[in-house]
Design a protein around this motif. Structure first.
Motif, short mmCIF file in Angstrom:
data_model
loop_
_atom_site.label_atom_id
_atom_site.label_comp_id
_atom_site.label_asym_id
_atom_site.label_seq_id
_atom_site.Cartn_x
_atom_site.Cartn_y
_atom_site.Cartn_z
N TYR A 1 0.83 -1.21 0.00
CA TYR A 1 0.00 0.00 0.00
C TYR A 1 0.86 1.26 0.00
CZ TYR A 1 -3.00 3.72 1.67
OH TYR A 1 -3.66 4.91 1.81
N GLN A 2 1.90 1.29 0.85
CA GLN A 2 2.70 2.50 0.98
C GLN A 2 3.49 2.78 -0.30
OE1 GLN A 2 0.98 3.51 4.19
NE2 GLN A 2 2.73 4.73 3.59
N ILE A 3 3.93 1.74 -0.99
CA ILE A 3 4.66 1.96 -2.25
C ILE A 3 3.77 2.67 -3.27
CG2 ILE A 3 5.65 0.79 -4.26
CD1 ILE A 3 6.78 -1.29 -2.33
N TRP A 4 2.56 2.16 -3.45
CA TRP A 4 1.66 2.79 -4.43
C TRP A 4 1.16 4.13 -3.92
CZ3 TRP A 4 1.75 1.50 -9.20
CH2 TRP A 4 2.04 0.20 -9.57
N ASP A 5 1.01 4.28 -2.61
CA ASP A 5 0.60 5.57 -2.05
C ASP A 5 1.69 6.61 -2.29
OD1 ASP A 5 -1.33 7.13 -0.47
OD2 ASP A 5 0.25 7.17 1.05
N THR A 6 2.94 6.20 -2.22
CA THR A 6 4.04 7.11 -2.51
C THR A 6 4.02 7.56 -3.96
OG1 THR A 6 5.43 6.08 -0.80
CG2 THR A 6 6.55 7.30 -2.55
N VAL A 7 3.76 6.63 -4.87
CA VAL A 7 3.70 6.98 -6.30
C VAL A 7 2.58 7.98 -6.56
CG1 VAL A 7 3.30 6.08 -8.62
CG2 VAL A 7 4.70 4.78 -7.00
N PHE B 1 3.42 11.50 -5.27
CA PHE B 1 4.37 12.20 -6.14
C PHE B 1 3.65 12.78 -7.36
CE2 PHE B 1 7.24 12.12 -9.81
CZ PHE B 1 8.25 12.97 -9.36
N ALA B 2 2.81 11.96 -7.98
CA ALA B 2 2.08 12.43 -9.16
C ALA B 2 1.16 13.59 -8.80
CB ALA B 2 1.26 11.29 -9.77
N LEU C 1 8.56 16.70 -1.05
CA LEU C 1 9.83 17.41 -1.27
C LEU C 1 10.42 17.02 -2.63
CD1 LEU C 1 12.08 19.25 -0.25
CD2 LEU C 1 13.09 17.26 0.90
N ALA C 2 10.39 15.73 -2.95
CA ALA C 2 10.86 15.28 -4.26
C ALA C 2 10.01 15.89 -5.37
CB ALA C 2 10.82 13.76 -4.33
N GLY C 3 8.69 15.95 -5.14
CA GLY C 3 7.81 16.57 -6.12
C GLY C 3 8.11 18.04 -6.33
N LEU C 4 8.45 18.74 -5.23
CA LEU C 4 8.81 20.15 -5.36
C LEU C 4 10.07 20.34 -6.20
CD1 LEU C 4 8.13 21.51 -1.75
CD2 LEU C 4 6.85 22.03 -3.83
N THR D 1 -1.82 12.61 -14.07
CA THR D 1 -3.14 12.25 -13.55
C THR D 1 -3.43 10.77 -13.78
OG1 THR D 1 -4.04 14.48 -13.85
CG2 THR D 1 -5.62 12.69 -13.72
N ALA D 2 -3.08 10.28 -14.98
CA ALA D 2 -3.25 8.85 -15.25
C ALA D 2 -2.43 8.02 -14.27
CB ALA D 2 -2.85 8.54 -16.69
#
Length: 427
Positions: free
Chosen positions: A69-75, A78-79, A216-219, A244-245
Protein backbone atom coordinates in the motif's frame (compact mmCIF):
# COMPACT_ATOMS: atom_id res chain seq x y z
CA UNK A 1 22.63 -18.11 15.58
CA UNK A 2 26.36 -17.86 14.78
CA UNK A 3 28.82 -20.45 16.07
CA UNK A 4 29.97 -18.99 19.38
CA UNK A 5 31.87 -21.92 20.89
CA UNK A 6 30.24 -21.16 24.23
CA UNK A 7 26.60 -21.48 25.17
CA UNK A 8 25.24 -17.93 25.61
CA UNK A 9 23.64 -17.04 28.92
CA UNK A 10 20.92 -15.02 27.20
CA UNK A 11 19.96 -13.55 23.86
CA UNK A 12 18.53 -10.11 23.19
CA UNK A 13 16.56 -9.47 19.99
CA UNK A 14 15.66 -6.21 18.28
CA UNK A 15 12.46 -7.22 16.50
CA UNK A 16 13.40 -9.37 13.52
CA UNK A 17 16.36 -7.23 12.45
CA UNK A 18 19.19 -8.10 14.84
CA UNK A 19 20.30 -9.98 17.93
CA UNK A 20 23.13 -10.03 20.43
CA UNK A 21 24.35 -12.86 22.64
CA UNK A 22 25.71 -12.49 26.17
CA UNK A 23 28.55 -14.87 27.05
CA UNK A 24 30.37 -15.48 30.35
CA UNK A 25 33.93 -14.12 30.43
CA UNK A 26 36.89 -15.26 32.60
CA UNK A 27 36.77 -12.10 34.72
CA UNK A 28 33.19 -12.81 35.76
CA UNK A 29 31.63 -10.20 33.52
CA UNK A 30 29.41 -10.62 30.48
CA UNK A 31 30.74 -10.21 26.98
CA UNK A 32 28.51 -9.30 24.06
CA UNK A 33 28.62 -10.89 20.62
CA UNK A 34 26.47 -9.76 17.68
CA UNK A 35 24.53 -6.58 16.95
CA UNK A 36 23.98 -4.12 19.72
CA UNK A 37 20.20 -3.61 20.13
CA UNK A 38 20.45 0.08 20.78
CA UNK A 39 22.42 0.59 17.57
CA UNK A 40 20.99 -2.04 15.27
CA UNK A 41 18.91 0.57 13.48
CA UNK A 42 22.00 2.57 12.51
CA UNK A 43 24.16 -0.09 10.86
CA UNK A 44 23.62 1.20 7.34
CA UNK A 45 21.81 3.76 5.26
CA UNK A 46 19.04 1.21 4.76
CA UNK A 47 18.56 0.86 8.51
CA UNK A 48 18.63 4.63 8.95
CA UNK A 49 15.94 5.00 6.30
CA UNK A 50 13.79 2.31 7.94
CA UNK A 51 14.12 3.93 11.36
CA UNK A 52 13.13 7.36 10.04
CA UNK A 53 10.29 6.42 7.69
CA UNK A 54 8.85 3.08 8.91
CA UNK A 55 6.99 2.36 12.16
CA UNK A 56 9.01 0.95 15.03
CA UNK A 57 8.97 -2.84 14.95
CA UNK A 58 8.32 -3.04 11.19
CA UNK A 59 7.26 -5.43 9.70
CA UNK A 60 5.72 -7.16 12.74
CA UNK A 61 4.04 -3.98 14.03
CA UNK A 62 1.94 -3.38 10.89
CA UNK A 63 -0.45 -5.33 8.69
CA UNK A 64 0.90 -7.56 5.93
CA UNK A 65 -0.44 -5.25 3.21
CA UNK A 66 1.43 -2.22 4.62
CA UNK A 67 4.43 -2.16 2.28
CA UNK A 68 2.47 -2.71 -0.95
CA UNK A 69 0.00 0.00 0.00
CA UNK A 70 2.70 2.50 0.98
CA UNK A 71 4.66 1.96 -2.25
CA UNK A 72 1.66 2.79 -4.43
CA UNK A 73 0.60 5.57 -2.05
CA UNK A 74 4.04 7.11 -2.51
CA UNK A 75 3.70 6.98 -6.30
CA UNK A 76 0.28 8.64 -6.23
CA UNK A 77 1.47 11.34 -3.82
CA UNK A 78 4.37 12.20 -6.14
CA UNK A 79 2.08 12.43 -9.16
CA UNK A 80 -0.40 14.57 -7.22
CA UNK A 81 2.41 16.90 -6.13
CA UNK A 82 3.38 17.56 -9.76
CA UNK A 83 -0.17 18.26 -10.94
CA UNK A 84 -0.73 20.41 -7.87
CA UNK A 85 2.26 22.56 -8.82
CA UNK A 86 0.85 23.00 -12.34
CA UNK A 87 -2.47 24.08 -10.84
CA UNK A 88 -0.80 26.52 -8.46
CA UNK A 89 0.99 28.19 -11.34
CA UNK A 90 -2.28 28.52 -13.26
CA UNK A 91 -4.18 29.99 -10.29
CA UNK A 92 -1.43 32.51 -9.52
CA UNK A 93 -1.46 33.56 -13.15
CA UNK A 94 -5.25 33.85 -13.05
CA UNK A 95 -5.30 36.11 -9.98
CA UNK A 96 -2.89 38.48 -11.73
CA UNK A 97 0.66 37.58 -10.70
CA UNK A 98 2.87 39.14 -13.37
CA UNK A 99 0.06 41.28 -14.76
CA UNK A 100 0.60 45.00 -14.01
CA UNK A 101 -3.09 45.74 -14.65
CA UNK A 102 -4.28 43.50 -11.80
CA UNK A 103 -4.75 44.81 -8.27
CA UNK A 104 -3.82 43.23 -4.97
CA UNK A 105 -7.37 43.81 -3.73
CA UNK A 106 -8.94 41.83 -6.57
CA UNK A 107 -6.53 38.94 -6.08
CA UNK A 108 -7.14 38.94 -2.31
CA UNK A 109 -10.92 38.90 -2.75
CA UNK A 110 -10.67 35.99 -5.18
CA UNK A 111 -8.50 34.03 -2.75
CA UNK A 112 -10.81 34.75 0.20
CA UNK A 113 -13.88 33.64 -1.78
CA UNK A 114 -12.02 30.47 -2.83
CA UNK A 115 -11.08 29.61 0.76
CA UNK A 116 -14.49 30.53 2.15
CA UNK A 117 -16.32 28.32 -0.36
CA UNK A 118 -13.98 25.48 0.51
CA UNK A 119 -14.68 25.83 4.23
CA UNK A 120 -18.40 25.62 3.53
CA UNK A 121 -17.86 22.47 1.49
CA UNK A 122 -15.84 20.91 4.31
CA UNK A 123 -18.65 21.43 6.82
CA UNK A 124 -21.43 20.23 4.51
CA UNK A 125 -19.63 17.10 3.37
CA UNK A 126 -18.66 16.10 6.92
CA UNK A 127 -22.28 16.53 7.98
CA UNK A 128 -23.74 14.55 5.10
CA UNK A 129 -21.21 11.73 4.67
CA UNK A 130 -18.96 11.70 7.74
CA UNK A 131 -20.58 8.63 9.30
CA UNK A 132 -20.19 6.60 6.09
CA UNK A 133 -16.47 7.10 5.50
CA UNK A 134 -15.34 4.32 7.84
CA UNK A 135 -17.59 1.73 6.22
CA UNK A 136 -16.31 2.11 2.65
CA UNK A 137 -12.86 3.59 3.17
CA UNK A 138 -11.48 2.17 -0.08
CA UNK A 139 -14.28 3.57 -2.23
CA UNK A 140 -14.17 7.00 -0.59
CA UNK A 141 -10.38 7.09 -0.94
CA UNK A 142 -10.71 6.60 -4.71
CA UNK A 143 -13.53 9.15 -4.80
CA UNK A 144 -11.38 11.72 -2.99
CA UNK A 145 -8.44 11.31 -5.35
CA UNK A 146 -10.63 11.42 -8.46
CA UNK A 147 -12.32 14.59 -7.20
CA UNK A 148 -8.91 16.09 -6.43
CA UNK A 149 -7.80 15.50 -10.02
CA UNK A 150 -10.99 17.17 -11.26
CA UNK A 151 -10.38 20.19 -9.01
CA UNK A 152 -6.80 20.50 -10.28
CA UNK A 153 -8.00 20.30 -13.89
CA UNK A 154 -10.47 23.13 -13.22
CA UNK A 155 -7.70 25.29 -11.78
CA UNK A 156 -5.47 24.66 -14.80
CA UNK A 157 -8.33 25.61 -17.16
CA UNK A 158 -9.50 28.62 -15.13
CA UNK A 159 -7.11 31.25 -16.64
CA UNK A 160 -8.54 30.46 -20.10
CA UNK A 161 -11.94 31.76 -18.93
CA UNK A 162 -11.20 35.09 -17.20
CA UNK A 163 -14.88 36.06 -16.97
CA UNK A 164 -15.62 32.93 -14.93
CA UNK A 165 -12.25 32.62 -13.20
CA UNK A 166 -13.48 33.35 -9.67
CA UNK A 167 -16.44 30.99 -9.99
CA UNK A 168 -14.23 28.18 -11.31
CA UNK A 169 -11.62 28.48 -8.56
CA UNK A 170 -14.36 28.69 -5.92
CA UNK A 171 -15.88 25.44 -7.17
CA UNK A 172 -12.42 23.93 -7.25
CA UNK A 173 -11.81 25.02 -3.66
CA UNK A 174 -15.14 23.49 -2.67
CA UNK A 175 -14.09 20.18 -4.22
CA UNK A 176 -10.63 20.28 -2.65
CA UNK A 177 -12.02 20.73 0.83
CA UNK A 178 -14.31 17.73 0.28
CA UNK A 179 -11.16 15.87 -0.76
CA UNK A 180 -9.51 16.97 2.48
CA UNK A 181 -12.33 15.57 4.60
CA UNK A 182 -12.74 12.31 2.68
CA UNK A 183 -9.00 11.74 2.26
CA UNK A 184 -8.15 12.53 5.87
CA UNK A 185 -10.95 10.40 7.30
CA UNK A 186 -10.22 7.39 5.11
CA UNK A 187 -6.50 7.69 5.83
CA UNK A 188 -7.35 7.44 9.53
CA UNK A 189 -9.44 4.32 8.87
CA UNK A 190 -6.61 2.72 6.89
CA UNK A 191 -4.10 3.65 9.59
CA UNK A 192 -6.27 1.90 12.17
CA UNK A 193 -6.23 -1.19 9.97
CA UNK A 194 -2.45 -1.09 9.51
CA UNK A 195 -1.53 -0.51 13.15
CA UNK A 196 -1.21 -3.92 14.84
CA UNK A 197 0.38 -2.96 18.17
CA UNK A 198 -1.88 -0.12 19.25
CA UNK A 199 0.64 2.09 17.41
CA UNK A 200 -1.69 4.27 15.38
CA UNK A 201 0.21 7.42 16.32
CA UNK A 202 3.54 5.96 15.16
CA UNK A 203 2.08 4.60 11.90
CA UNK A 204 0.37 7.94 11.22
CA UNK A 205 3.50 9.94 12.04
CA UNK A 206 5.71 7.81 9.79
CA UNK A 207 3.10 8.06 7.01
CA UNK A 208 3.34 11.83 7.38
CA UNK A 209 7.13 11.63 7.11
CA UNK A 210 6.88 9.53 3.96
CA UNK A 211 4.44 11.98 2.41
CA UNK A 212 6.65 14.94 3.31
CA UNK A 213 9.65 13.29 1.66
CA UNK A 214 7.62 12.55 -1.48
CA UNK A 215 6.27 16.10 -1.60
CA UNK A 216 9.83 17.41 -1.27
CA UNK A 217 10.86 15.28 -4.26
CA UNK A 218 7.81 16.57 -6.12
CA UNK A 219 8.81 20.15 -5.36
CA UNK A 220 12.29 19.57 -6.75
CA UNK A 221 10.89 18.08 -9.95
CA UNK A 222 8.35 20.93 -10.16
CA UNK A 223 11.19 23.47 -10.01
CA UNK A 224 12.50 21.92 -13.21
CA UNK A 225 9.14 21.58 -14.93
CA UNK A 226 7.50 24.94 -14.15
CA UNK A 227 9.93 27.05 -16.25
CA UNK A 228 9.41 24.65 -19.14
CA UNK A 229 5.61 24.85 -19.12
CA UNK A 230 5.29 28.61 -18.64
CA UNK A 231 3.01 29.94 -21.42
CA UNK A 232 2.97 26.51 -23.08
CA UNK A 233 -0.56 25.25 -22.58
CA UNK A 234 -0.24 22.11 -24.68
CA UNK A 235 2.75 20.92 -22.66
CA UNK A 236 0.90 21.75 -19.43
CA UNK A 237 -2.12 19.70 -20.50
CA UNK A 238 0.11 16.82 -21.63
CA UNK A 239 1.95 16.71 -18.31
CA UNK A 240 -1.34 16.96 -16.41
CA UNK A 241 -2.78 14.05 -18.39
CA UNK A 242 0.32 11.91 -17.86
CA UNK A 243 0.61 12.45 -14.12
CA UNK A 244 -3.14 12.25 -13.55
CA UNK A 245 -3.25 8.85 -15.25
CA UNK A 246 -0.35 7.74 -13.04
CA UNK A 247 -2.09 9.19 -9.99
CA UNK A 248 -5.38 7.37 -10.58
CA UNK A 249 -3.67 4.07 -11.44
CA UNK A 250 -1.45 4.22 -8.35
CA UNK A 251 -4.47 4.98 -6.16
CA UNK A 252 -6.35 2.03 -7.57
CA UNK A 253 -3.40 -0.28 -6.93
CA UNK A 254 -2.99 1.15 -3.43
CA UNK A 255 -6.56 0.49 -2.31
CA UNK A 256 -6.53 -2.90 -4.05
CA UNK A 257 -3.49 -3.79 -1.94
CA UNK A 258 -5.43 -3.21 1.29
CA UNK A 259 -6.79 -6.41 2.85
CA UNK A 260 -9.18 -5.52 5.66
CA UNK A 261 -10.44 -8.15 8.09
CA UNK A 262 -13.44 -6.16 9.32
CA UNK A 263 -16.77 -6.75 7.61
CA UNK A 264 -18.49 -3.98 5.72
CA UNK A 265 -21.58 -4.53 3.57
CA UNK A 266 -19.73 -5.41 0.38
CA UNK A 267 -17.33 -7.84 2.06
CA UNK A 268 -20.08 -9.51 4.10
CA UNK A 269 -22.16 -9.82 0.95
CA UNK A 270 -19.34 -11.60 -0.89
CA UNK A 271 -18.55 -13.87 2.06
CA UNK A 272 -22.21 -14.83 2.54
CA UNK A 273 -22.82 -15.54 -1.14
CA UNK A 274 -19.70 -17.70 -1.29
CA UNK A 275 -20.80 -19.58 1.84
CA UNK A 276 -24.28 -20.24 0.45
CA UNK A 277 -22.91 -21.48 -2.88
CA UNK A 278 -19.75 -23.30 -1.79
CA UNK A 279 -20.40 -24.27 1.82
CA UNK A 280 -17.30 -22.61 3.30
CA UNK A 281 -16.35 -19.07 4.27
CA UNK A 282 -13.61 -17.38 2.22
CA UNK A 283 -10.70 -15.63 3.90
CA UNK A 284 -10.15 -11.85 3.83
CA UNK A 285 -7.40 -12.32 1.22
CA UNK A 286 -9.94 -14.09 -1.03
CA UNK A 287 -12.75 -11.55 -0.59
CA UNK A 288 -10.92 -8.20 -0.60
CA UNK A 289 -9.76 -8.39 -4.26
CA UNK A 290 -13.42 -8.88 -5.27
CA UNK A 291 -14.75 -5.92 -3.28
CA UNK A 292 -16.25 -3.29 -5.60
CA UNK A 293 -14.31 -0.03 -5.43
CA UNK A 294 -16.77 2.25 -7.19
CA UNK A 295 -19.61 3.82 -5.23
CA UNK A 296 -22.14 1.33 -5.35
CA UNK A 297 -24.84 -0.87 -6.10
CA UNK A 298 -25.65 -1.95 -2.57
CA UNK A 299 -26.87 1.20 -0.87
CA UNK A 300 -29.97 -0.26 0.74
CA UNK A 301 -30.54 -0.52 4.47
CA UNK A 302 -28.99 -3.71 5.85
CA UNK A 303 -29.75 -4.98 9.30
CA UNK A 304 -31.94 -7.92 10.44
CA UNK A 305 -34.98 -9.47 12.08
CA UNK A 306 -35.24 -11.85 15.05
CA UNK A 307 -34.75 -11.35 18.75
CA UNK A 308 -32.31 -8.52 18.11
CA UNK A 309 -33.84 -6.91 15.03
CA UNK A 310 -37.01 -6.42 13.02
CA UNK A 311 -37.03 -6.63 9.23
CA UNK A 312 -39.47 -5.69 6.47
CA UNK A 313 -39.27 -6.16 2.71
CA UNK A 314 -40.69 -3.89 0.02
CA UNK A 315 -40.43 -5.87 -3.21
CA UNK A 316 -41.73 -3.08 -5.44
CA UNK A 317 -39.21 -0.55 -4.16
CA UNK A 318 -36.49 -3.19 -3.87
CA UNK A 319 -35.60 -2.20 -0.30
CA UNK A 320 -35.14 -3.94 3.02
CA UNK A 321 -36.07 -1.99 6.15
CA UNK A 322 -34.39 -3.04 9.39
CA UNK A 323 -34.64 -1.89 13.00
CA UNK A 324 -31.95 -2.96 15.49
CA UNK A 325 -32.88 -3.52 19.11
CA UNK A 326 -31.28 -1.57 21.92
CA UNK A 327 -28.21 -3.39 23.20
CA UNK A 328 -27.49 -5.08 19.86
CA UNK A 329 -23.86 -6.19 19.62
CA UNK A 330 -21.60 -6.61 16.59
CA UNK A 331 -22.54 -10.26 15.96
CA UNK A 332 -26.25 -9.34 16.04
CA UNK A 333 -25.59 -6.59 13.49
CA UNK A 334 -23.70 -9.02 11.24
CA UNK A 335 -26.61 -11.48 11.46
CA UNK A 336 -29.11 -8.73 10.65
CA UNK A 337 -27.11 -7.59 7.64
CA UNK A 338 -26.66 -11.19 6.51
CA UNK A 339 -30.44 -11.62 6.62
CA UNK A 340 -30.94 -8.53 4.46
CA UNK A 341 -28.30 -9.75 2.01
CA UNK A 342 -29.97 -13.15 1.90
CA UNK A 343 -33.26 -11.48 0.91
CA UNK A 344 -31.47 -9.46 -1.75
CA UNK A 345 -29.90 -12.62 -3.15
CA UNK A 346 -33.25 -14.40 -3.20
CA UNK A 347 -34.85 -11.52 -5.10
CA UNK A 348 -32.05 -10.51 -7.47
CA UNK A 349 -29.65 -13.40 -8.02
CA UNK A 350 -29.69 -16.94 -9.33
CA UNK A 351 -28.61 -19.21 -6.50
CA UNK A 352 -27.31 -22.66 -7.46
CA UNK A 353 -28.03 -25.80 -5.51
CA UNK A 354 -24.99 -25.22 -3.33
CA UNK A 355 -23.67 -27.00 -0.30
CA UNK A 356 -25.75 -25.03 2.22
CA UNK A 357 -29.54 -25.36 2.20
CA UNK A 358 -29.59 -25.37 -1.60
CA UNK A 359 -33.05 -26.87 -2.08
CA UNK A 360 -34.52 -24.67 0.63
CA UNK A 361 -33.03 -21.57 -0.98
CA UNK A 362 -34.47 -22.49 -4.36
CA UNK A 363 -37.92 -23.00 -2.85
CA UNK A 364 -37.79 -19.74 -0.89
CA UNK A 365 -36.67 -17.88 -4.00
CA UNK A 366 -39.61 -19.28 -5.95
CA UNK A 367 -42.06 -18.37 -3.18
CA UNK A 368 -40.66 -14.88 -2.61
CA UNK A 369 -40.74 -13.94 -6.28
CA UNK A 370 -44.21 -15.34 -6.88
CA UNK A 371 -46.02 -14.74 -3.59
CA UNK A 372 -48.65 -11.98 -3.34
CA UNK A 373 -47.73 -9.06 -1.11
CA UNK A 374 -49.97 -10.28 1.69
CA UNK A 375 -48.00 -13.54 1.88
CA UNK A 376 -44.57 -11.91 2.05
CA UNK A 377 -44.52 -12.07 5.85
CA UNK A 378 -44.95 -15.84 5.77
CA UNK A 379 -41.94 -16.17 3.48
CA UNK A 380 -39.94 -13.82 5.73
CA UNK A 381 -40.69 -16.10 8.66
CA UNK A 382 -39.21 -19.02 6.74
CA UNK A 383 -36.08 -17.01 5.97
CA UNK A 384 -35.75 -16.40 9.72
CA UNK A 385 -35.83 -20.12 10.34
CA UNK A 386 -33.32 -20.77 7.55
CA UNK A 387 -30.93 -18.11 8.87
CA UNK A 388 -31.19 -19.51 12.41
CA UNK A 389 -30.04 -22.88 11.06
CA UNK A 390 -26.99 -21.83 9.06
CA UNK A 391 -25.83 -18.57 10.72
CA UNK A 392 -23.94 -20.25 13.61
CA UNK A 393 -21.96 -22.27 11.05
CA UNK A 394 -21.39 -19.15 8.94
CA UNK A 395 -20.23 -17.15 11.99
CA UNK A 396 -17.87 -19.93 13.02
CA UNK A 397 -16.51 -19.99 9.48
CA UNK A 398 -15.92 -16.23 9.55
CA UNK A 399 -13.88 -16.51 12.73
CA UNK A 400 -11.90 -19.50 11.41
CA UNK A 401 -11.16 -17.69 8.15
CA UNK A 402 -9.65 -14.73 10.01
CA UNK A 403 -12.50 -12.20 9.87
CA UNK A 404 -13.02 -9.82 12.80
CA UNK A 405 -16.54 -10.17 14.25
CA UNK A 406 -16.36 -8.23 17.52
CA UNK A 407 -16.52 -5.01 15.52
CA UNK A 408 -17.72 -4.20 12.02
CA UNK A 409 -18.01 -1.52 9.35
CA UNK A 410 -21.59 -2.23 8.29
CA UNK A 411 -22.71 1.36 8.73
CA UNK A 412 -25.54 0.91 11.23
CA UNK A 413 -26.84 4.27 12.41
CA UNK A 414 -27.38 5.07 16.09
CA UNK A 415 -31.15 4.58 16.09
CA UNK A 416 -32.26 1.60 18.21
CA UNK A 417 -35.77 0.24 18.76
CA UNK A 418 -37.56 -1.12 21.83
CA UNK A 419 -40.66 -3.10 20.92
CA UNK A 420 -43.22 -3.95 23.58
CA UNK A 421 -44.11 -7.63 24.05
CA UNK A 422 -47.69 -8.53 23.15
CA UNK A 423 -48.56 -9.49 26.72
CA UNK A 424 -47.38 -6.13 28.06
CA UNK A 425 -49.81 -3.24 28.17
CA UNK A 426 -48.69 0.22 27.29
CA UNK A 427 -50.08 2.99 29.46
Amino acid sequence: MPSLGVQPLCTEQYGSRGAQYYLPSPDGCLSCVGDEPGRVGWRSLREIFMSVFLPQGYPESVSQDYLRYQIWDTVQAFASSITGALATQAVLKGVGVGDHTSTVTAATVTWILKDGTGMLGRILFAWMKGSKLDCDAKQWRLFADGLNDLAIFMEILAPAFPACFTLIVCISGFFKCIVGVAGGATRAALTMHQARRDNMADVSAKDGSQETLVNLAGLLVSLLLIPLVADRLQLTYALYSLFTALHLYANYRAVRAVCMETLNRARLRLALHHFLCQGWVPTPTHVNPQEPLLPAEFQQACKGNSRSYLIALNRKAGTVAVALARGTNSVDTIQACAHALLLEALLCQTLPLGAVEGEMLQELQRQLRGAPDRETWAVLTETHQLLDRFFPQFLSGLVSAGWVTDRNLLGAEEWRLDWTPKDKKVL
